[in-house]
Design an enzyme around this catalytic site. Sequence first.
Site, PDB file in Angstrom:
ATOM      1  N   HIS A  66      39.620  47.130  45.782  1.00  0.00           N
ATOM      2  CA  HIS A  66      41.082  47.212  45.928  1.00  0.00           C
ATOM      3  C   HIS A  66      41.520  48.595  46.435  1.00  0.00           C
ATOM      4  O   HIS A  66      42.130  48.699  47.480  1.00  0.00           O
ATOM      5  CB  HIS A  66      41.846  46.854  44.642  1.00  0.00           C
ATOM      6  CG  HIS A  66      41.509  45.516  44.085  1.00  0.00           C
ATOM      7  ND1 HIS A  66      41.681  44.358  44.812  1.00  0.00           N
ATOM      8  CD2 HIS A  66      40.990  45.139  42.885  1.00  0.00           C
ATOM      9  CE1 HIS A  66      41.296  43.324  44.080  1.00  0.00           C
ATOM     10  NE2 HIS A  66      40.870  43.774  42.915  1.00  0.00           N
TER      11      HIS A  66
ATOM     12  N   ASP B 230      37.586  37.559  45.791  1.00  0.00           N
ATOM     13  CA  ASP B 230      37.997  37.975  44.457  1.00  0.00           C
ATOM     14  C   ASP B 230      38.421  36.813  43.558  1.00  0.00           C
ATOM     15  O   ASP B 230      37.585  36.160  42.944  1.00  0.00           O
ATOM     16  CB  ASP B 230      39.108  39.036  44.603  1.00  0.00           C
ATOM     17  CG  ASP B 230      39.492  39.697  43.278  1.00  0.00           C
ATOM     18  OD1 ASP B 230      38.845  39.408  42.259  1.00  0.00           O
ATOM     19  OD2 ASP B 230      40.433  40.509  43.262  1.00  0.00           O
TER      20      ASP B 230
HETATM   21 ZN   LIG Z   1      38.055  41.551  40.815  1.00  0.00          ZN
END
Ligand SMILES: [Zn+2]
Length: 446
Positions: A268, A319
């Site tokens: 991220h 994810d």
């Molecule tokens: Zn994750």
Amino acid sequence: MPLKTYWLEHAWLGTHVEPGVALEVTAEGRIGALRTGVETPPPGAEVLRGLTVPGLANAHSHAFHRALRGTVQVGSGTFWTWRDQMYKVAQNLTPESYFALARAVYAEMALAGITNVGEFHYVHHAPGGARYADPNAMGEALIEAAAAAGIRITLLDTAYLSAGFGEAPNSHQLRFSDGTAEAWAERASALRPREHALIGAAIHSVRAVPAAELATVAGWADERRAPLHVHLSEQTAENDACLAAHGRTPTQLLADHGVLGPRTTGVHNTHLTDTDVALLGGTTTGTCMCPTTERDLADGIGPATRLQHAGSPLSLGSDSHAVIDLLEEARAMELNERLRSRTRGHWTANALLTAATEDGHAALGLPDAGRLEVGALADFTTIALDSVRTAGPPARLGAETAVFAATASDVRHTVVGGRHVVRDGAHTLVEDVPSALAESIAALRA
Ligand SMILES: [Zn+2]
């Protein structure tokens, strides 16, 4: 003598699209020869019509989040309310039910052209924290699931020890915790790599691993030259809590404890200071962007262009599996940046495909995959250029068409180690992938 020869109607060779390529696979499942200018298929060759690209690397996955698809789109909330729903599903997992779900999810990935998954795995123990007879039963289930679905896995065994800075794990998180980083390392050391599986490490986040224990996890990965991943600054609340507890940002905390470096990937990397960007880039720490999850969870848009310019290689992951489509992840990274900057063309299609292939594999500890070249693993996927979405553009613009118009539905073939795992859009090992998904998800709800 090649084990098998494929004839690629068009092949993406990293910088351009080449028509008519003969690709030979060795008995070891590697690319033994690559001949260009082959206008017609050689006798006995298997024909792959469309654009063949290296296998896609899904550098960040939590397989069980697939069970949340659709159901978490009802109502409003934040990352943190979404997390409560995710914990409820995690409570129902057993080694058997997780194998069934992950096999189906990894089969969906194969159908989307993914040949290697980085599984960020933290549901280690039984509900309440009791150890299974084999303390790695859950991780082993994931490794077996990848084999059953015909793809490679880098199992990023995750240390998850605390609920927050100075807070013991909550009742849900007891399943995730080994108690200490030492105990985590002892358990993770019992995992063995296989032909299709590598073992790496992960630090769930600076929230979940106390600062004094970070170096133990980093040292474990360093000794094994294994990939080390960490969720980093996905939420501003994490930054605020870290500043309050340690007087520094999560990135600075990781740097101070020896976590950053070329085998480390921050996942991220959304809310960073200029100093954070310089630290990540200067240490060649990678960045895994997960744009479809980041937008789904209302995280924000990470500074991917600045990170890359600073020296951080980019990879991509699905994810939470809101969707599983690496082509969508690739274009979303560029399109997010367009919306923010109101200018176009931050990455070329070649650069976006490189993130989805070569750099994604490198982030998962496979520097010898993700390229169509002699000696590399014979992992590749073929995207249709004659579907309702992709018909029209000239084949020389196949990379642009694949990244900006194709979807996972356009994946026609997926080959892993020279073996055909998806042929003409059908999985060769898992007969009915939608039913496998529906049944394994229904079993978790029951
Ligand atoms: Zn994750």
